[in-house]
Design a protein around this motif. Structure first.
Motif, PDB file in Angstrom:
ATOM      1  N   ILE A  32      -3.360   7.025  -9.991  1.00 27.76           N
ATOM      2  CA  ILE A  32      -3.902   5.676  -9.828  1.00 27.76           C
ATOM      3  C   ILE A  32      -5.426   5.668  -9.995  1.00 27.76           C
ATOM      4  CG2 ILE A  32      -4.229   3.799  -8.161  1.00 27.76           C
ATOM      5  CD1 ILE A  32      -1.499   4.547  -6.985  1.00 27.76           C
ATOM      6  N   VAL A  48       4.251   3.671  -9.042  1.00 28.72           N
ATOM      7  CA  VAL A  48       3.483   4.301 -10.132  1.00 28.72           C
ATOM      8  C   VAL A  48       4.190   5.574 -10.617  1.00 28.72           C
ATOM      9  CG1 VAL A  48       1.353   5.565 -10.621  1.00 28.72           C
ATOM     10  CG2 VAL A  48       1.258   3.331  -9.522  1.00 28.72           C
ATOM     11  N   LEU A  49       4.649   6.378  -9.662  1.00 28.26           N
ATOM     12  CA  LEU A  49       5.380   7.598 -10.035  1.00 28.26           C
ATOM     13  C   LEU A  49       6.571   7.252 -10.921  1.00 28.26           C
ATOM     14  CD1 LEU A  49       5.667   9.763  -6.789  1.00 28.26           C
ATOM     15  CD2 LEU A  49       4.487  10.371  -8.895  1.00 28.26           C
ATOM     16  N   PHE A 107       0.827  -1.200   0.000  1.00 25.96           N
ATOM     17  CA  PHE A 107       0.000   0.000   0.000  1.00 25.96           C
ATOM     18  C   PHE A 107       0.870   1.263   0.000  1.00 25.96           C
ATOM     19  CE2 PHE A 107      -2.587   2.943   2.832  1.00 25.96           C
ATOM     20  CZ  PHE A 107      -3.492   3.315   1.858  1.00 25.96           C
ATOM     21  N   LEU A 108       1.916   1.264   0.833  1.00 24.39           N
ATOM     22  CA  LEU A 108       2.784   2.446   0.934  1.00 24.39           C
ATOM     23  C   LEU A 108       3.632   2.654  -0.316  1.00 24.39           C
ATOM     24  CD1 LEU A 108       4.175   2.476   4.618  1.00 24.39           C
ATOM     25  CD2 LEU A 108       2.532   4.028   3.602  1.00 24.39           C
ATOM     26  N   PHE A 109       4.034   1.541  -0.957  1.00 23.04           N
ATOM     27  CA  PHE A 109       4.989   1.690  -2.042  1.00 23.04           C
ATOM     28  C   PHE A 109       4.364   1.743  -3.433  1.00 23.04           C
ATOM     29  CE2 PHE A 109       8.013   0.922   1.264  1.00 23.04           C
ATOM     30  CZ  PHE A 109       9.117   1.639   0.852  1.00 23.04           C
ATOM     31  N   VAL A 110       3.136   1.260  -3.567  1.00 24.78           N
ATOM     32  CA  VAL A 110       2.508   1.272  -4.896  1.00 24.78           C
ATOM     33  C   VAL A 110       2.498   2.677  -5.527  1.00 24.78           C
ATOM     34  CG1 VAL A 110       0.252   1.131  -6.024  1.00 24.78           C
ATOM     35  CG2 VAL A 110       1.212  -0.871  -4.911  1.00 24.78           C
ATOM     36  N   PRO A 111       2.079   3.711  -4.795  1.00 28.09           N
ATOM     37  CA  PRO A 111       2.089   5.037  -5.430  1.00 28.09           C
ATOM     38  C   PRO A 111       3.485   5.462  -5.872  1.00 28.09           C
ATOM     39  CG  PRO A 111       0.790   5.076  -3.445  1.00 28.09           C
ATOM     40  CD  PRO A 111       1.473   3.760  -3.463  1.00 28.09           C
ATOM     41  N   LEU A 112       4.503   5.076  -5.097  1.00 27.79           N
ATOM     42  CA  LEU A 112       5.867   5.452  -5.477  1.00 27.79           C
ATOM     43  C   LEU A 112       6.279   4.722  -6.757  1.00 27.79           C
ATOM     44  CD1 LEU A 112       7.728   5.494  -2.029  1.00 27.79           C
ATOM     45  CD2 LEU A 112       6.328   7.246  -3.099  1.00 27.79           C
ATOM     46  N   PHE A 142       5.579   5.826 -14.469  1.00 26.28           N
ATOM     47  CA  PHE A 142       5.090   6.840 -15.401  1.00 26.28           C
ATOM     48  C   PHE A 142       6.157   7.858 -15.793  1.00 26.28           C
ATOM     49  CE2 PHE A 142       1.029   5.056 -14.409  1.00 26.28           C
ATOM     50  CZ  PHE A 142       0.336   5.206 -15.590  1.00 26.28           C
ATOM     51  N   TYR A 201      -3.272   6.601   3.909  1.00 24.93           N
ATOM     52  CA  TYR A 201      -1.944   6.519   3.322  1.00 24.93           C
ATOM     53  C   TYR A 201      -0.999   7.552   3.943  1.00 24.93           C
ATOM     54  CZ  TYR A 201       1.727   6.285  -0.148  1.00 24.93           C
ATOM     55  OH  TYR A 201       2.928   6.125  -0.758  1.00 24.93           O
ATOM     56  N   PRO A 249       8.610   6.240   2.161  1.00 21.72           N
ATOM     57  CA  PRO A 249       7.549   6.965   1.444  1.00 21.72           C
ATOM     58  C   PRO A 249       7.350   8.365   1.996  1.00 21.72           C
ATOM     59  CG  PRO A 249       6.797   4.791   2.121  1.00 21.72           C
ATOM     60  CD  PRO A 249       8.123   5.001   2.767  1.00 21.72           C
ATOM     61  N   ALA A 280       0.417  11.053  -7.018  1.00 17.12           N
ATOM     62  CA  ALA A 280       0.547   9.651  -7.409  1.00 17.12           C
ATOM     63  C   ALA A 280      -0.803   8.934  -7.279  1.00 17.12           C
ATOM     64  CB  ALA A 280       1.598   8.956  -6.549  1.00 17.12           C
ATOM     65  N   TRP A 281      -1.515   9.229  -6.196  1.00 18.20           N
ATOM     66  CA  TRP A 281      -2.829   8.602  -6.010  1.00 18.20           C
ATOM     67  C   TRP A 281      -3.802   9.045  -7.072  1.00 18.20           C
ATOM     68  CZ3 TRP A 281      -4.337   4.403  -3.825  1.00 18.20           C
ATOM     69  CH2 TRP A 281      -3.585   3.873  -2.769  1.00 18.20           C
ATOM     70  N   LEU A 316      -0.393   6.693   7.914  1.00 16.97           N
ATOM     71  CA  LEU A 316      -0.012   5.355   8.368  1.00 16.97           C
ATOM     72  C   LEU A 316       1.363   5.364   9.044  1.00 16.97           C
ATOM     73  CD1 LEU A 316      -0.973   2.472   8.508  1.00 16.97           C
ATOM     74  CD2 LEU A 316       0.075   2.025   6.309  1.00 16.97           C
ATOM     75  N   VAL A 348      -4.461   4.419 -13.563  1.00 17.01           N
ATOM     76  CA  VAL A 348      -3.851   3.086 -13.589  1.00 17.01           C
ATOM     77  C   VAL A 348      -4.898   1.978 -13.423  1.00 17.01           C
ATOM     78  CG1 VAL A 348      -2.226   1.570 -12.425  1.00 17.01           C
ATOM     79  CG2 VAL A 348      -1.702   3.992 -12.703  1.00 17.01           C
TER      80      VAL A 348
END
Lengths: 274, 310
Positions: free
Chosen positions: B126, A26-27, A19-24, A30, B162, B111, B122-123, B165, B132
């Protein structure tokens, strides 16, 4: 022997890290995308090329952010460490005041710190009986005001972390130093600061992290001067963020990972030798 | 009994503490007083105030629209905080028991080194209608038209969780790390189930960490505005948005100050609620004689302290 079973805490931890790393991720993904829209179309280094050839203002914003993080953290670390040392070993009139006032920011929503500084730096002025009255501290919003705001919200953390380190320590060492004829300055430099070093370092690193992470407070005190978060916010608000931001973010994420690993080894070294 | 003598003949305390006292007086206390006092003054045209005592700003808050915003603020903050803490607890537990603590700590903090606004961006990438998730689902033929993942409460709450956390995991980790895990084994040996031993032995003992995690999550959430503005809709606005709008859109600063005063009160009500609960349970737990339990007011301080002592 119990067989290794499903571990709830481990599963939760892994899920949270995803959860914490997915957005990173994605950045980063892209940043290599050929297209501008958030649809993957192909591999390209065009955003990196633009980042290094035609993004002067973005780099300026980036360096402003880094400079503020470093200077505000150093300021907070010096002032906070001194305060912790004073509060730990002495009784004095200001002590209760210092303890109370470093506590309040922790229990206030950060937006309040941001807007109160904005009000303060705007130097509200009004005329009272024909006399112009200025309340506050008229400062043009910019580098200096962001620096002040960041140092302010980092200070309580440094203070508390150093204080905690000092609490763990046997103060007879200090007495010994004094009995052996050390002056206050010598004791400070050769005994107190070295023993508080782990607290000072974690305070400094926490400050850096908080400063780099912060948006809310910066938003209110930055004025037109552009830091990286303000540049990104501006683009998001208008509706289109250039993927050049992805490229810069990707570099920053990889940079921080490298730094973090270096810091880890450094901390290990400190732990082994201190 | 005679107290042990302070080891210094001369008292340098004031000298050491003077910088912080000055800094916080000028850059924290005075600004705070300015907004509290100015919230009781009449608004001037350009965002300033007139030297006229007035309750206009507070009267502006007595509107159905503001009540709805007030309600949004509370329920979104409470729900986001609950989810964050429930996710953070097992993570912190796992980290505290792990052999690679430093590594896991760094993993959780990384993060955090990316600015908040970049993570919100980033969100957005997504969740967007051509983002995404939607392009993956459409690509696999699972859906024909993009799902409306953005501009809803779930998106706002996901990003809130997010964002906070890490703030919640760190204090929980530092208190759970100090916990004597043999107590859990003892509870199990005495016939408690795994869940019973965690709820009745571990949780009361790490109360200070839980309280701090709530502080670090709930209080900043009360004042949040960016996520609602960029990912939510106007219907999801919270008190933070109202402050932002009053400052930059309506130029009615006293009203913004009045909302800030309400927010401060709200933060403190939340605080008192948590601490009162804490104390009640501390009383119940005092028979078990464990440290750290009746530490309500000192809790955040303590958890930061623990982190610093590492």
């Amino acid at each position: 022997m119990q067989k290794k079973r499903f571990s709830f805490s481990k599963t939760s931890f892994i899920a949270s890290m995803v959860f914490l790393f997915v957005p990173l991720v994605v950045l980063i993904v892209f940043s290599f995308n050929a297209n501008k829209a958030p649809v993957l179309t192909g591999f390209s280094l065009v955003w990196y090329q633009r980042l290094f050839t035609s993004s002067r203002s973005l780099w300026n914003a980036f360096f402003t952010s880094i400079t503020i993080a470093v200077t505000a953290s150093i300021t907070a670390t010096v002032i906070g460490t001194l305060a912790a040392i004073g509060v730990h070993w002495h009784k004095f009139a200001l002590k209760t005041y210092v303890q109370a006032i470093t506590y309040i920011p922790l229990v206030l929503p950060e937006i309040i710190i941001g807007m109160s500084l904005l009000a303060f730096f705007s130097g509200s002025h009004f005329t009272l009986g024909g006399v112009s009255v200025n309340v506050g501290f008229r400062l043009n919003l910019g580098w200096l005001t962001i620096f002040i705001a960041h140092a302010t919200f980092c200070l309580p953390f440094v203070y508390l972390m150093v204080l905690a380190r000092l609490d763990e320590f046997d103060s007879s060492i200090i007495e010994a130093a004094h009995d052996l004829g050390a002056t206050e300055g010598q004791t400070l430099l050769k005994v107190i600061i070295p023993i508080s070093m782990p607290g000072i370092i974690s305070g400094f690193l926490t400050s850096l992290t908080l400063s780099l992470e912060d948006f809310t407070i910066t938003y209110f005190v930055s004025g037109v001067s552009s830091t990286l978060p303000m540049a990104v916010y501006g683009q998001m608000y208008k509706g289109g963020v250039s993927p050049v931001i992805n490229a810069l973010s990707a570099i920053m994420i990889l940079g921080t990972i490298v730094l973090a690993l270096l810091a880890r080894n450094f901390l290990k070294y400190i732990a082994a030798n201190g | 009994m005679k107290k042990p003598r302070l080891h210094r003949e001369r008292n340098y305390g004031t000298i050491y503490a003077l910088p912080i006292a000055l800094w916080f007086t000028v850059f924290f206390l005075v600004p705070l007083l300015v907004i509290i006092v100015f919230s009781f003054l009449k608004a001037d045209v350009d965002g300033g105030v007139m030297p006229l005592v007035s309750l206009d700003a507070y009267r502006n808050l007595l509107r159905p629209r503001i009540f709805r915003i007030f309600f949004n603020t509370i329920w979104v903050s409470v729900v986001s905080t609950l989810i964050t803490i429930l996710m953070a607890l097992p993570c912190a537990y796992f980290m505290a028991k792990s052999k690679a603590k430093t590594f896991l700590l760094i993993l959780v903090i990384i993060p955090f080194w990316t600015n908040f606004i970049i993570r919100v961006f980033a969100w957005k990438t997504i969740l967007e209608s051509n983002g995404v998730i939607n392009s993956l689902l459409i690509g696999f033929g699972a859906i024909a038209n993009p799902l409306p993942l953005e501009h809803n409460w779930i998106a706002v709450i996901i990003i809130n969780v997010y964002t906070y956390l890490t703030y919640a995991i760190l204090p929980l980790f530092s208190t759970i790390e100090k916990f004597d895990f043999t107590l859990l084994e003892a509870a199990r040996d005495l016939g408690a189930s795994k869940i019973q031993s965690i709820v009745r032995v571990l949780l009361p003992n790490v109360k200070a960490g839980i309280v701090t995690a709530i502080f670090f999550t709930f209080i900043p959430l009360l004042g949040s505005f960016v996520v609602q503005q960029l990912i939510g809709t106007k219907d999801m606005y919270m008190l933070g948005n109202e402050i932002n709008d009053n400052i930059y859109k309506y130029f009615d600063w006293p009203t913004a100050y009045a909302i800030a005063v309400v927010l401060m009160l709200l933060a403190n009500v939340g605080l008192l609620f948590v601490m009162k609960n804490d104390r009640k349970q501390a009383k119940a737990a005092s028979a078990r004689r464990v440290d750290d339990v009746d530490d309500g007011p000192r809790a955040p301080r303590q958890a930061i302290s623990v982190a610093g002592g590492r």
